[in-house]
Write a protein that holds these residues in place. Structure first.
Motif, PDB file in Angstrom:
ATOM      1  N   VAL A 130       0.825  -1.168   0.025  1.00 54.98           N
ATOM      2  CA  VAL A 130       0.056  -0.036  -0.014  1.00 54.98           C
ATOM      3  C   VAL A 130       0.713   1.332   0.102  1.00 54.98           C
ATOM      4  O   VAL A 130       1.700   1.412   1.139  1.00 54.98           O
ATOM      5  N   ARG A 135      -2.922   6.043   1.602  1.00 56.50           N
ATOM      6  CA  ARG A 135      -3.280   5.803   3.026  1.00 56.50           C
ATOM      7  C   ARG A 135      -3.532   7.173   3.645  1.00 56.50           C
ATOM      8  O   ARG A 135      -4.016   7.359   4.785  1.00 56.50           O
ATOM      9  N   ALA A 145      -6.840   2.914   4.004  1.00 52.69           N
ATOM     10  CA  ALA A 145      -6.339   3.486   5.352  1.00 52.69           C
ATOM     11  C   ALA A 145      -6.556   2.596   6.606  1.00 52.69           C
ATOM     12  O   ALA A 145      -5.672   2.560   7.456  1.00 52.69           O
ATOM     13  N   TYR A 148      -5.161  -0.813   6.259  1.00 52.19           N
ATOM     14  CA  TYR A 148      -3.628  -0.736   6.358  1.00 52.19           C
ATOM     15  C   TYR A 148      -3.468  -0.779   8.000  1.00 52.19           C
ATOM     16  O   TYR A 148      -2.597  -1.417   8.355  1.00 52.19           O
TER      17      TYR A 148
END
Length: 161
Positions: A130, A135, A145, A148
């Motif tokens: 990512v 993010r 986000a 993650y």
């Protein structure tokens, strides 16, 4: 009766009555003593032959008993040997089983650790995949986000283990 007794006493020759019975009794006693003496001699002779035969019989019996003792000692020795071998075999099986259990635990732990390591590596790769611009910032995807952030927390917890 007294006159008849006098006549008998005055007569020469063997005397009837008690004296004759006593004389016969002495002969019978002598014959009985002689017969008893012969019987004793026969018994002694028989005892001597028995005594002479006893050592041979005793020797045979003693030899048979010694043979039986030797056989029983051999059986006892064989049984003890078998028992010791069985005990040694049981000890070997116990130790082998203990090593196998320890080995299984070690390899199971290794297998589990390898699986966790692979999972941890995959989580790190997911975090690296990512890009940071996606993010954070103004054009960031909120869902990406959040994903993650969840993957980062999971990887952190896994690293602590």
């Amino acid at each position: 009766a007294p006159a008849a007794a006098r006549l008998l006493l005055a007569r020469p020759g063997p005397m009837p009555g008690a004296m004759a019975r006593r004389a016969l009794s002495d002969d019978a006693k002598a014959k009985a003593a002689e017969a008893e003496q012969q019987q004793q001699q026969q018994e002694e002779a028989a005892g001597q032959t028995e005594a002479a035969g006893e050592p041979a019989a005793q020797n045979e019996e003693l030899a048979a008993l010694k043979e039986q003792v030797a056989k029983l000692e051999a059986e006892a020795k064989e049984a003890k040997d078998k028992m010791l071998r069985a005990y040694a075999e049981m000890e070997n099986v116990r130790q082998r089983s203990k090593r196998e259990v320890e080995s299984a635990q070690t390899y199971a732990n290794q297998k589990f650790a390898k699986a966790l390591l692979s999972t941890a590596d995959n989580l790190v790769r997911a975090l690296e995949a990512v890009p940071e611009e996606e993010r954070s910032g103004d054009g960031a995807n909120k869902h990406l986000a959040s994903l993650y952030e969840g993957i980062a927390m999971t990887e952190g917890e896994l690293s602590k283990v």
